[in-house]
Design an enzyme around this catalytic site. Structure first.
Site, PDB file in Angstrom:
ATOM      1  N   ASP A  19      62.341  11.614  16.608  1.00  0.00           N
ATOM      2  CA  ASP A  19      60.934  11.576  17.001  1.00  0.00           C
ATOM      3  C   ASP A  19      60.461  12.955  17.462  1.00  0.00           C
ATOM      4  O   ASP A  19      59.430  13.449  17.008  1.00  0.00           O
ATOM      5  CB  ASP A  19      60.736  10.562  18.140  1.00  0.00           C
ATOM      6  CG  ASP A  19      61.261   9.191  17.759  1.00  0.00           C
ATOM      7  OD1 ASP A  19      60.676   8.566  16.870  1.00  0.00           O
ATOM      8  OD2 ASP A  19      62.272   8.760  18.341  1.00  0.00           O
ATOM      9  N   GLU A 273      65.522  10.655   9.873  1.00  0.00           N
ATOM     10  CA  GLU A 273      64.345  11.114   9.131  1.00  0.00           C
ATOM     11  C   GLU A 273      64.330  12.632   8.950  1.00  0.00           C
ATOM     12  O   GLU A 273      64.200  13.135   7.845  1.00  0.00           O
ATOM     13  CB  GLU A 273      63.062  10.678   9.860  1.00  0.00           C
ATOM     14  CG  GLU A 273      61.817  11.284   9.271  1.00  0.00           C
ATOM     15  CD  GLU A 273      60.537  10.532   9.564  1.00  0.00           C
ATOM     16  OE1 GLU A 273      60.609   9.336   9.904  1.00  0.00           O
ATOM     17  OE2 GLU A 273      59.460  11.140   9.435  1.00  0.00           O
TER      18      GLU A 273
END
Ligand code: TRH
Length: 377
Positions: A19, A273
């Site tokens: 994040d 990610e």
């Protein structure tokens, strides 16, 4: 001349580093490449300081890399909302802040930045408006993705040029290896970086390396996976040698250094990610451990990416990639898949570089976001 409207990016660190890794890159690209004025609100400065050592976790406010960094804690200050408000990964904005947004004129451009995904359906949902149930506010979904109808990928404008310059610069490469205390020359050893989640396939992968036909130098960032590797090899040492395998456990490094590591290894294991995308810019063969979700919701996402990634690859190499990725994601025996994957390097290497160049030909996430916002405001 780019407009200097204010941007607030909100990030809660759910777990791990993805994040903050993604939002920090986005903030920097918006500042450097789009000329925007960005404040990043982060609830966990400790995690942030692991990927960006210039961050002082004790400070409520600081400026780093041209960005205003503010600690986001529960007693949220009474600040004026920005012109552009990015809520990363559906983190909830402070109620007080949203109430002020509702009174602001003109209204802020309010974006929910979603996780990166290769599934086709995101094309339909990208940029969809979502009116607030009670307040005169509209939030827009923004989906990063690999195709033209999505929000694009996080990429510095010069990512390929910088990587190519690094590949051509033997001194820069030696300096990098020296900076992390790894020998620059280890003969014909395959250099593998291994970043991933805990994985029941790890022991078989290590066994394949120990008993394999070629030497392997494994660069393993500090993590639970590294501890499992030490346990399997029966030592707590940070330097391990067994058969054909040498392991160096690396301290968690600044994000830019990690990017360099990926560009200079022969094969990269990545996860989540951000490292997943960086492995693609690195242009080398890679094996992705997708972030596991409840009810196996991640598996169709893995397949969707595999289909895209292998679309221009020959059938034998496609089978190799899928074989290794499936086994790694399912925590299965990696001995045969590893041998097969490594044997395919001759094709997968140039393919990885072509894949990166193809992706880099499209506008980046920062460019697409800036364009979208300019039209909204
Ligand atoms: O840490 P992650 O598992 O993050 C995950 C994913 O983003 C996932 O989608 C999300 O739902 C979850 O977090 C909450 O893996 P990821 O995305 O690769 O992020 C790792 C970051 O850490 C990336 O920015 C690279 C950085 N990094 C360093 O800066 N130094 C290092 O030494 C290493 C190994 C990584």
């Amino acid at each position: 001349m780019a407009r200097r409207e204010t941007w607030h990016i909100f990030c809660t660190v759910v777990d791990n580093f993805g994040d903050i890794g993604v939002t920090w890159r986005l903030a920097r690209q918006l500042i450097r490449e789009q000329g925007r004025s960005v404040t990043l609100w982060v609830d966990d400065l400790e995690s942030f300081s692991r990927i960006e050592p210039a961050i002082d976790p004790s400070k409520t406010y600081q400026q780093v890399g041209g960005a205003n960094i503010r600690r986001w804690h529960s007693a949220f200050p009474d600040v004026e909302p920005a012109d552009v408000v990015i809520e990363a990964f559906a983190c909830h904005l402070p109620e007080k802040y949203v109430m002020r947004m509702a009174k602001q004129t003109p209204r802020a451009a309010w974006i929910n930045l979603e996780y990166l995904c290769a599934e086709k359906w995101i094309e339909e949902s990208h940029m969809l408006p979502s009116p607030h149930p009670h307040l005169p506010l509209t939030k827009y979904f923004f989906f990063p993705g690999f195709t033209a109808k999505t929000g694009g990928l996080l990429r510095e404008r010069d990512v390929i040029a910088r990587r190519d310059a690094l590949w051509a610069d033997a001194k820069a490469q030696r300096d990098f290896w020296a900076s992390i205390d790894v020998p620059a020359d280890t003969g014909d050893a395959v250099r593998v970086s291994l970043f991933g989640y805990k994985n029941s396939g790890l022991a078989s992968l290590l066994d394949a390396w120990v008993g394999g036909p070629n030497p392997v130098l494994c660069l393993l960032p500090e993590s639970p996976l590294a501890q499992d590797a030490q346990a399997h090899l029966g030592s707590t040492s940070r330097r391990l040698e067994r058969g054909q395998l040498a392991i160096h456990i690396l301290p968690f490094m600044p994000q830019d250094d990690y990017d360099t590591l990926l560009a200079l290894c022969d094969i990269n294991f990545v996860r989540g990610e951000d490292s997943f995308l960086r492995a693609q810019w690195a242009g080398k063969p890679f094996i992705w451990h997708i972030y596991p979700q409840a009810d196996e919701a991640h598996l169709p996402k893995l397949e969707a990416f595999l289909d895209l990634y292998t679309a221009h690859l020959d059938p034998a190499s496609t089978a190799r990639v899928k074989y290794a990725w499936h086994h790694w994601n399912l925590g299965q025996d990696m001995r045969a898949p590893w041998r097969d994957f490594a044997a395919g390097r001759g094709v997968l290497e140039p393919y990885g570089a072509d894949w990166a160049s193809r992706l880099a030909a499209s506008p980046s996430l920062a460019e697409k976001l800036a364009d979208f916002v300019d039209k909204l405001l």
